[in-house]
Scaffold this active site. Structure first.
Site, PDB file in Angstrom:
ATOM      1  N   TYR A  57      48.627  38.681  39.452  1.00 25.16           N
ATOM      2  CA  TYR A  57      48.409  39.327  40.741  1.00 25.16           C
ATOM      3  C   TYR A  57      49.591  40.215  41.127  1.00 25.16           C
ATOM      4  O   TYR A  57      50.692  39.725  41.382  1.00 25.16           O
ATOM      5  CB  TYR A  57      48.124  38.296  41.842  1.00 25.16           C
ATOM      6  CG  TYR A  57      46.874  37.455  41.596  1.00 25.16           C
ATOM      7  CD1 TYR A  57      45.908  37.868  40.677  1.00 25.16           C
ATOM      8  CD2 TYR A  57      46.660  36.259  42.257  1.00 25.16           C
ATOM      9  CE1 TYR A  57      44.773  37.100  40.441  1.00 25.16           C
ATOM     10  CE2 TYR A  57      45.516  35.493  42.030  1.00 25.16           C
ATOM     11  CZ  TYR A  57      44.581  35.924  41.106  1.00 25.16           C
ATOM     12  OH  TYR A  57      43.462  35.161  40.874  1.00 25.16           O
ATOM     13  N   TYR A 195      36.228  30.484  43.259  1.00 21.92           N
ATOM     14  CA  TYR A 195      36.934  31.698  43.682  1.00 21.92           C
ATOM     15  C   TYR A 195      35.953  32.723  44.224  1.00 21.92           C
ATOM     16  O   TYR A 195      34.749  32.625  43.997  1.00 21.92           O
ATOM     17  CB  TYR A 195      37.847  32.247  42.579  1.00 21.92           C
ATOM     18  CG  TYR A 195      37.246  32.950  41.373  1.00 21.92           C
ATOM     19  CD1 TYR A 195      36.616  34.186  41.476  1.00 21.92           C
ATOM     20  CD2 TYR A 195      37.399  32.412  40.102  1.00 21.92           C
ATOM     21  CE1 TYR A 195      36.129  34.845  40.358  1.00 21.92           C
ATOM     22  CE2 TYR A 195      36.920  33.065  38.971  1.00 21.92           C
ATOM     23  CZ  TYR A 195      36.289  34.293  39.109  1.00 21.92           C
ATOM     24  OH  TYR A 195      35.813  34.946  37.999  1.00 21.92           O
ATOM     25  N   GLY A 202      32.205  43.443  48.546  1.00 16.39           N
ATOM     26  CA  GLY A 202      31.276  44.421  47.965  1.00 16.39           C
ATOM     27  C   GLY A 202      29.819  44.237  48.337  1.00 16.39           C
ATOM     28  O   GLY A 202      29.482  43.637  49.356  1.00 16.39           O
TER      29      GLY A 202
HETATM   30  P1  NDP Z   1      37.160  36.462  48.721  1.00 17.17           P
HETATM   31  O1  NDP Z   1      35.742  36.176  48.445  1.00 17.17           O
HETATM   32  O2  NDP Z   1      38.049  35.366  49.130  1.00 17.17           O
HETATM   33  O3  NDP Z   1      37.200  37.641  49.794  1.00 17.17           O
HETATM   34  C1  NDP Z   1      38.415  38.192  50.231  1.00 17.17           C
HETATM   35  C2  NDP Z   1      38.098  39.276  51.233  1.00 17.17           C
HETATM   36  O4  NDP Z   1      37.485  38.689  52.374  1.00 17.17           O
HETATM   37  C3  NDP Z   1      39.316  40.011  51.733  1.00 17.17           C
HETATM   38  O5  NDP Z   1      38.933  41.366  51.871  1.00 17.17           O
HETATM   39  C4  NDP Z   1      39.594  39.377  53.091  1.00 17.17           C
HETATM   40  O6  NDP Z   1      40.154  40.290  53.985  1.00 17.17           O
HETATM   41  C5  NDP Z   1      38.207  39.045  53.550  1.00 17.17           C
HETATM   42  N1  NDP Z   1      38.163  37.919  54.492  1.00 17.17           N
HETATM   43  C6  NDP Z   1      38.713  36.700  54.364  1.00 17.17           C
HETATM   44  N2  NDP Z   1      38.437  35.924  55.416  1.00 17.17           N
HETATM   45  C7  NDP Z   1      37.688  36.679  56.258  1.00 17.17           C
HETATM   46  C8  NDP Z   1      37.112  36.452  57.526  1.00 17.17           C
HETATM   47  N3  NDP Z   1      37.235  35.266  58.133  1.00 17.17           N
HETATM   48  N4  NDP Z   1      36.403  37.462  58.104  1.00 17.17           N
HETATM   49  C9  NDP Z   1      36.279  38.663  57.490  1.00 17.17           C
HETATM   50  N5  NDP Z   1      36.799  38.936  56.292  1.00 17.17           N
HETATM   51  C10 NDP Z   1      37.509  37.949  55.675  1.00 17.17           C
HETATM   52  O7  NDP Z   1      37.714  37.223  47.432  1.00 17.17           O
HETATM   53  P2  NDP Z   1      38.843  36.997  46.346  1.00 17.17           P
HETATM   54  O8  NDP Z   1      38.359  37.671  45.128  1.00 17.17           O
HETATM   55  O9  NDP Z   1      40.171  37.346  46.881  1.00 17.17           O
HETATM   56  O10 NDP Z   1      38.804  35.436  45.994  1.00 17.17           O
HETATM   57  C11 NDP Z   1      39.629  34.481  46.599  1.00 17.17           C
HETATM   58  C12 NDP Z   1      40.750  34.045  45.673  1.00 17.17           C
HETATM   59  O11 NDP Z   1      40.257  33.473  44.470  1.00 17.17           O
HETATM   60  C13 NDP Z   1      41.633  35.193  45.153  1.00 17.17           C
HETATM   61  O12 NDP Z   1      42.474  35.704  46.159  1.00 17.17           O
HETATM   62  C14 NDP Z   1      42.317  34.526  44.008  1.00 17.17           C
HETATM   63  O13 NDP Z   1      43.355  33.678  44.467  1.00 17.17           O
HETATM   64  C15 NDP Z   1      41.166  33.730  43.406  1.00 17.17           C
HETATM   65  N6  NDP Z   1      40.451  34.464  42.330  1.00 17.17           N
HETATM   66  C16 NDP Z   1      40.532  33.970  41.045  1.00 17.17           C
HETATM   67  C17 NDP Z   1      39.915  34.614  39.989  1.00 17.17           C
HETATM   68  C18 NDP Z   1      40.035  34.054  38.614  1.00 17.17           C
HETATM   69  O14 NDP Z   1      39.687  34.746  37.645  1.00 17.17           O
HETATM   70  N7  NDP Z   1      40.457  32.834  38.453  1.00 17.17           N
HETATM   71  C19 NDP Z   1      39.164  35.858  40.196  1.00 17.17           C
HETATM   72  C20 NDP Z   1      39.062  36.275  41.580  1.00 17.17           C
HETATM   73  C21 NDP Z   1      39.686  35.576  42.584  1.00 17.17           C
HETATM   74  P3  NDP Z   1      41.677  40.213  54.512  1.00 17.17           P
HETATM   75  O15 NDP Z   1      42.550  40.220  53.307  1.00 17.17           O
HETATM   76  O16 NDP Z   1      41.797  41.427  55.361  1.00 17.17           O
HETATM   77  O17 NDP Z   1      41.832  38.945  55.307  1.00 17.17           O
END
Ligand code: NDP
Length: 286
Positions: A57, A195, A202
């Site tokens: 990351y 995750y 999207g």
């Molecule tokens: P998420 O499904 O957690 O979505 C994140 C998005 O949602 C961000 O744009 C965030 O905005 C927004 N969001 C969060 N809370 C709210 C809320 N209460 N209301 C409105 N919008 C909200 O996506 P991720 O892909 O980030 O998945 C979560 C975590 O999983 C990652 O950060 C990572 O740590 C892990 N991951 C692991 C992977 C792997 O291959 N092992 C692959 C993908 C993810 P904002 O930032 O503005 O709060």
């Protein structure tokens, strides 16, 4: 604040929150740094005391940010990081872990994951992970993005049964793991770490939050559709979801989602609107 019913126990007795905090894309924008650190610290205070990061990351920037955020509260946090598949062999694995520890400003990880399966033989990775455990650099290890066949292979090799979790994509709009992988993990007592539980930002998310059923349930609970997505992951006691939120407002909403209990009728309506595929589909990944 989330409460005891929002927690689960690992087979070794460690208590984990069923909603933790992801950190992908955090630490990239200096102007947001303070808010991101405050958001993570608030999340821990509200009971989301599992933080997930990875060497990948932001090329270490996420780990640096997390390292800063956990200063003074390290012992309250269950810290997870991940190694790139190409670093998951022999000395590379040890070095990657040490570099993560340095960025995270700590002497151990609570969980270290192989980020996805690469070309290095699993045997070699497991030997390295076990060595990290014996050195006290990690408390336990696991994998990520492993489908059923990979998991079966893993459990067939020496030490493979020590795998503590498989971190995989899972949300209301992507339920493929419920055909085989989730039941398989359940029968082997390997919890799922979900995750992208909010489907990132999207088109898949759009499909979920614009659904009439989700909107109806959300208004019945005076909640947002995203909170319903998180509450839905909590209907199972052995799933830990790790939404990423980089503002205090979002963190507060996500912790509050842990307090929503969906009724059986609501869960049934969501099953109907977002059915489990009828046959095994390949594991969804990002
Ligand atoms: P998420 O499904 O957690 O979505 C994140 C998005 O949602 C961000 O744009 C965030 O905005 C927004 N969001 C969060 N809370 C709210 C809320 N209460 N209301 C409105 N919008 C909200 O996506 P991720 O892909 O980030 O998945 C979560 C975590 O999983 C990652 O950060 C990572 O740590 C892990 N991951 C692991 C992977 C792997 O291959 N092992 C692959 C993908 C993810 P904002 O930032 O503005 O709060």
């Amino acid at each position: 604040r989330m409460n005891q019913s929002n927690r689960m126990l690992l087979p070794d007795g460690t208590s984990l929150p069923r909603i933790g905090q992801g950190t992908w894309n955090m630490g990239d924008d200096n102007s947001r740094r303070e808010e991101e650190i405050a958001a993570l610290r608030l999340g821990v205070e509200l009971g989301m005391d599992l933080i997930d990061t990875a060497e990948m990351y932001g090329d270490g920037r996420s780990e640096l940010l997390v390292g800063e955020a956990i200063q003074g509260i390290r012992d309250q946090v269950f810290l997870v990081s991940k190694v790139y598949p190409h670093n998951a062999g022999n000395e590379h694995l040890i070095r990657s872990c040490e570099e993560s520890l340095k960025r995270l400003n700590t002497d151990h990880l609570d969980l270290y994951l192989l980020h996805w399966r690469g070309d290095i033989p699993l045997e070699e990775t497991v030997v390295g992970m076990e060595k990290l455990v014996s050195q006290g650099k990690i408390a336990r290890w696991g994998v990520s993005n492993f489908d059923v066949d990979d998991m079966k292979e893993l459990l067939g090799i020496a030490g493979g049964t020590h795998c503590a979790t498989n971190q995989i994509l899972y949300h209301l709009g992507s339920r493929g793991i419920e055909t085989e992988l989730l039941p398989w993990q359940r029968s082997h007592k390997i919890p799922v770490m979900a995750y992208s539980p909010l489907a990132q930002a999207g088109s898949l998310r759009k499909g979920v939050i614009e659904s009439e059923v989700v909107q109806e349930i959300a208004s019945a609970h005076q909640a947002t559709p995203l909170q319903i997505m998180l509450a839905w992951t909590m209907r199972e006691e052995d799933v830990i979801s790790i939404p990423k939120a980089s503002s205090r407002k979002h963190v507060i909403e996500n912790a509050a989602a842990g307090l929503i209990t969906l009724s059986n009728d609501e869960i049934w309506k969501l099953d109907e609107a977002f059915p489990i595929p009828s046959w095994k589909v390949p594991l969804d990944m990002i």
